[in-house]
Design an enzyme around this catalytic site. Structure first.
Site, PDB file in Angstrom:
ATOM      1  N   GLY A  28       0.805  -1.216   0.000  1.00 19.68           N
ATOM      2  CA  GLY A  28       0.000   0.000   0.000  1.00 19.68           C
ATOM      3  C   GLY A  28       0.838   1.267   0.000  1.00 19.68           C
ATOM      4  O   GLY A  28       2.016   1.239  -0.341  1.00 19.68           O
ATOM      5  N   HIS A  34       4.715   2.019  -7.786  1.00 20.80           N
ATOM      6  CA  HIS A  34       3.720   0.941  -7.823  1.00 20.80           C
ATOM      7  C   HIS A  34       2.869   1.062  -9.092  1.00 20.80           C
ATOM      8  O   HIS A  34       2.550   0.068  -9.735  1.00 20.80           O
ATOM      9  CB  HIS A  34       2.765   1.042  -6.636  1.00 20.80           C
ATOM     10  CG  HIS A  34       3.429   0.874  -5.301  1.00 20.80           C
ATOM     11  ND1 HIS A  34       3.559   1.898  -4.408  1.00 20.80           N
ATOM     12  CD2 HIS A  34       3.988  -0.212  -4.714  1.00 20.80           C
ATOM     13  CE1 HIS A  34       4.153   1.457  -3.316  1.00 20.80           C
ATOM     14  NE2 HIS A  34       4.441   0.189  -3.472  1.00 20.80           N
ATOM     15  N   GLN A  58       7.643  -9.568   7.854  1.00 20.84           N
ATOM     16  CA  GLN A  58       8.876  -9.090   7.217  1.00 20.84           C
ATOM     17  C   GLN A  58       9.439  -7.835   7.884  1.00 20.84           C
ATOM     18  O   GLN A  58      10.435  -7.283   7.423  1.00 20.84           O
ATOM     19  CB  GLN A  58       8.688  -8.884   5.716  1.00 20.84           C
ATOM     20  CG  GLN A  58       7.804  -7.731   5.315  1.00 20.84           C
ATOM     21  CD  GLN A  58       7.516  -7.756   3.825  1.00 20.84           C
ATOM     22  OE1 GLN A  58       6.712  -8.535   3.344  1.00 20.84           O
ATOM     23  NE2 GLN A  58       8.179  -6.892   3.067  1.00 20.84           N
ATOM     24  N   GLY A 144       9.488  -4.694  -8.494  1.00 21.80           N
ATOM     25  CA  GLY A 144      10.395  -3.622  -8.898  1.00 21.80           C
ATOM     26  C   GLY A 144      11.858  -4.004  -8.705  1.00 21.80           C
ATOM     27  O   GLY A 144      12.212  -4.693  -7.748  1.00 21.80           O
ATOM     28  N   LEU A 181      11.798   6.236  -6.097  1.00 27.96           N
ATOM     29  CA  LEU A 181      10.557   6.345  -5.330  1.00 27.96           C
ATOM     30  C   LEU A 181      10.459   5.225  -4.300  1.00 27.96           C
ATOM     31  O   LEU A 181      10.818   4.085  -4.574  1.00 27.96           O
ATOM     32  CB  LEU A 181       9.341   6.305  -6.263  1.00 27.96           C
ATOM     33  CG  LEU A 181       9.220   7.446  -7.265  1.00 27.96           C
ATOM     34  CD1 LEU A 181       7.837   7.427  -7.926  1.00 27.96           C
ATOM     35  CD2 LEU A 181       9.458   8.812  -6.627  1.00 27.96           C
TER      36      LEU A 181
HETATM   37  O1  PAF Z   1       8.044  -5.036  -1.856  1.00 32.79           O
HETATM   38  C1  PAF Z   1       7.048  -5.057  -1.108  1.00 32.79           C
HETATM   39  O2  PAF Z   1       6.234  -4.140  -1.072  1.00 32.79           O
HETATM   40  C2  PAF Z   1       6.830  -6.272  -0.220  1.00 32.79           C
HETATM   41  O3  PAF Z   1       8.040  -6.811   0.201  1.00 32.79           O
HETATM   42  C3  PAF Z   1       5.947  -7.366  -0.861  1.00 32.79           C
HETATM   43  C4  PAF Z   1       6.600  -7.951  -2.095  1.00 32.79           C
HETATM   44  C5  PAF Z   1       4.593  -6.778  -1.232  1.00 32.79           C
HETATM   45  C6  PAF Z   1       5.715  -8.496   0.136  1.00 32.79           C
HETATM   46  O4  PAF Z   1       5.098  -8.061   1.295  1.00 32.79           O
END
Ligand code: PAF
Length: 274
Positions: A28, A34, A58, A144, A181
């Protein structure tokens, strides 16, 4: 656009979909980085699923899980405008149960650089990406290049676990000043933002050296450190091949130059693919 909040609903809906499915997993606070993934996925697939899930496993203790930017309403609007078909926004309890089976990052490539600075981060990241790729049964999933090590480990997971999804690496998106970004850029004040530009500048200087024939990683790194003087603490400057083996000589077409550092307490990473 359908907004789905449970894994069961998404799996049921997914079974009803024919044709190629593009998938963009995110946490988000969507920005143009994104959006470029979402647009590419939209162009290359018949159907498009985006997920928004701030994955607790994570984040390490003391990291910014609670403070991580959350912009649900704006994110939903962005996804609608980008013609996302399904927006998956699960709760934590829908994604995890107690005492789970875990997968782990590889012992060497998963524990250098980001894996060393944030020990355990990649285990949690791979765990959620495995879940999301399985639930979405995507044809292609988009990540990315900015998170280069993440991208490399996800590609390795897909290969090692014989998963059928294609991983699509997407270009780094920068603002007009060159700053890559990131959702964390909002924490930078204008002085810090100015100093953060040293990261991309050091990568540009490295590229110039390589273009004029320099191959020695020692020389390139020395020059980069010179350009990184405004960074409060440089965490690493490193050159690897596409599979994240450390390089001591540049090979054009198979080198990635990576840099990480803190500016005013904000941890930033950047890289360039040579
Ligand atoms: O890169 C991210 O935003 C996150 O590590 C991901 C790949 C959505 C996993 O939570």
């Amino acid at each position: 656009m359908k907004i789905i909040t449970t894994t069961e609903e998404l799996q049921k809906l997914r079974k009803e979909i024919d044709g190629s499915v593009g998938f963009v997993p995110t946490m988000g606070a969507l920005h143009n980085g994104h959006l470029s993934l979402i647009r590419q996925a939209r162009d290359e697939n018949e159907h498009l699923i985006v997920s928004i899930f701030v994955n607790p496993t994570q984040f390490l203790e003391g990291e910014d899980l609670d403070a991580y930017p959350r912009k649900e309403e704006a994110d939903i609007r962005i996804c609608e405008l980008a013609k996302v078909d399904i927006l998956f926004m699960p709760s934590i309890s829908s994604m995890y149960e107690k005492d789970e089976l875990c997968i782990g990052a590889p012992a060497i490539r998963g524990y250098i650089l980001e894996g060393q600075k944030r020990a355990g981060h990649f285990d949690g990241m791979l765990q959620i990406v495995m879940k999301l790729l399985n639930i979405s049964s995507a044809t292609r999933a988009y990540f990315g290049k900015k998170d280069a090590q993440q991208l490399s480990l996800i590609s390795q997971m897909v290969k090692n676990y014989f998963m059928s999804v294609s991983i699509v690496p997407c270009e780094i998106i920068r603002d007009e000043s060159g700053l890559a970004l990131s959702s964390r850029n909002i924490y930078l004040n204008s002085d810090e933002k100015g100093r953060a530009l040293s990261l991309s500048r050091s990568l540009k200087e490295a590229t110039k050296m390589i273009m004029s024939g320099e191959k020695s990683v020692v020389n390139i790194k020395e020059n980069m450190h010179f350009h990184l003087k405004d960074i409060d603490s440089v965490e690493y400057v490193c050159i690897v091949d596409r599979e994240f083996n450390i390089r001591d000589e540049i090979e054009i077409g198979d080198s990635i130059i990576l840099v990480a550092g803190k500016v005013g307490g904000v941890r930033l990473i950047d890289n360039i693919w040579i």
